[in-house]
Design a protein around this motif. Sequence first.
Motif, mmCIF file in Angstrom:
data_model
loop_
_atom_site.group_PDB
_atom_site.id
_atom_site.type_symbol
_atom_site.label_atom_id
_atom_site.label_comp_id
_atom_site.label_asym_id
_atom_site.label_seq_id
_atom_site.Cartn_x
_atom_site.Cartn_y
_atom_site.Cartn_z
ATOM 1 N N HIS A 209 0.828 -1.202 0.000
ATOM 2 C CA HIS A 209 0.000 0.000 0.000
ATOM 3 C C HIS A 209 0.869 1.262 0.000
ATOM 4 N N PHE A 210 1.946 1.250 0.767
ATOM 5 C CA PHE A 210 2.816 2.427 0.825
ATOM 6 C C PHE A 210 3.435 2.715 -0.540
ATOM 7 N N THR A 211 3.906 1.663 -1.205
ATOM 8 C CA THR A 211 4.549 1.856 -2.507
ATOM 9 C C THR A 211 3.546 2.352 -3.550
ATOM 10 N N ALA A 212 2.345 1.754 -3.566
ATOM 11 C CA ALA A 212 1.327 2.189 -4.525
ATOM 12 C C ALA A 212 0.877 3.619 -4.242
ATOM 13 N N ASN A 213 0.693 3.964 -2.969
ATOM 14 C CA ASN A 213 0.265 5.323 -2.628
ATOM 15 C C ASN A 213 1.311 6.355 -3.023
ATOM 16 N N GLN A 214 2.575 6.021 -2.871
ATOM 17 C CA GLN A 214 3.620 6.959 -3.251
ATOM 18 C C GLN A 214 3.595 7.225 -4.760
ATOM 19 N N ALA A 215 3.381 6.172 -5.551
ATOM 20 C CA ALA A 215 3.308 6.351 -7.004
ATOM 21 C C ALA A 215 2.073 7.170 -7.398
ATOM 22 N N ILE A 216 0.934 6.909 -6.740
ATOM 23 C CA ILE A 216 -0.289 7.663 -7.048
ATOM 24 C C ILE A 216 -0.132 9.123 -6.636
#
Length: 410
Positions: A209-216
Amino acid sequence: PPAPRLASTSSTVTGGAAAGGGFFDLPPPVDSSSSTYALKPIPSPPPPAADPSTDSAREPKRMRTGGGSTSSSSSSSSSLDGGRTRSSVVEAAPPAAQASAGASGPAVPVVVVDTQEAGIRLVHALLACAEAVQQENFTAAEALVKQIPMLASSQGGAMRKVAAYFGEALARRVYRFRPAPDSSLLDAAFADLLHAHFYESCPYLKFAHFTANQAILEAFAGCRRVHVVDFGIKQGMQWPALLQALALRPGGPPSFRLTGVGPPQPDETDALQQVGWKLAQFAHTIRVDFQYRGLVAATLADLEPFMLQPDGEDTDDEPEVIAVNSVFELHRLLAQPGALEKVLGTVRAVRPRIVTVVEQEANHNSGSFLDRFTESLHYYSTMFDSLEGAGSGNSAAEASPAPAGGTDQV
């Protein structure tokens, strides 16, 4: 393997909001030359005198075995009982005396279990049983599956749990027992509870979730109207962190719209709406303009592009920027012919700026039964080892649900 050496003599431990944080200093290194901590050998008791009259003068707690033969070895033990220390000494006769005394009483067998050797035999038994199942040699598989619980009992921690689960899966194959899926009302609530425990006890989903949120968040830079489509919203645990990051963005937060997709509930409750209420309350607290829509779909192939468009006419001069997020969801479409292509076509139709996909890299769903079994065994052994190594405890490892491509394929 031995523990790595510490670079310093102090350690810092931080905790969560509930437990707080603190510093714990390790004790100073122990000087081996100090008389306080040095280990000194304990001298052996002197051999008994040959005079038989001295035997009666011995301590009342000293026992003789093997008749009146002279003892050549002794062992001592001590224990604490109610704050008092008690000790006893048991002397054993030499091998020759024990052999001569064998006629008077039966020998007591001593079983020594080598856990490392038993662990190797356990893995070999699991793989051999899976190979026998693949060859439909159920006679050999039945003999092997009966050995697995005994070998697993000698192990501890993660290996014992993994062997128990995989042994149960093999037993169902051997005895052709396939339980029907339980569709009781408790299943949905229990699955949500397991998912929440799994999320809190291990870092895998949090890191995803952290990695996806950073990209978004980087894709939404400078945008005033943003829209996230989540293909598997579940309890919505991923989005409070993104909402908070958008609230702290320089220039103020954008208008945030979230579309959450989830399966229908067996008890026909609107679980997606409850997730939306919680997220809306949190967004109101941090002053983010928030809109939510929940879409109930048995499979992602049921989605159509018009379902992901805004409800009304887009009158704003600035277009809405869309991000599509999928965490452990696309692999479920592999069993349905054409379903994955259908979902990818829907994604292309909404023209998102970014698509975040999280899937595990494991070969659990292809190849022969033995190949899938071996891949799954290695995967879950590593996962359970990492859970226990992280200090999550036995309960977290037992309560954690199977990740994508789980042992149901076994």
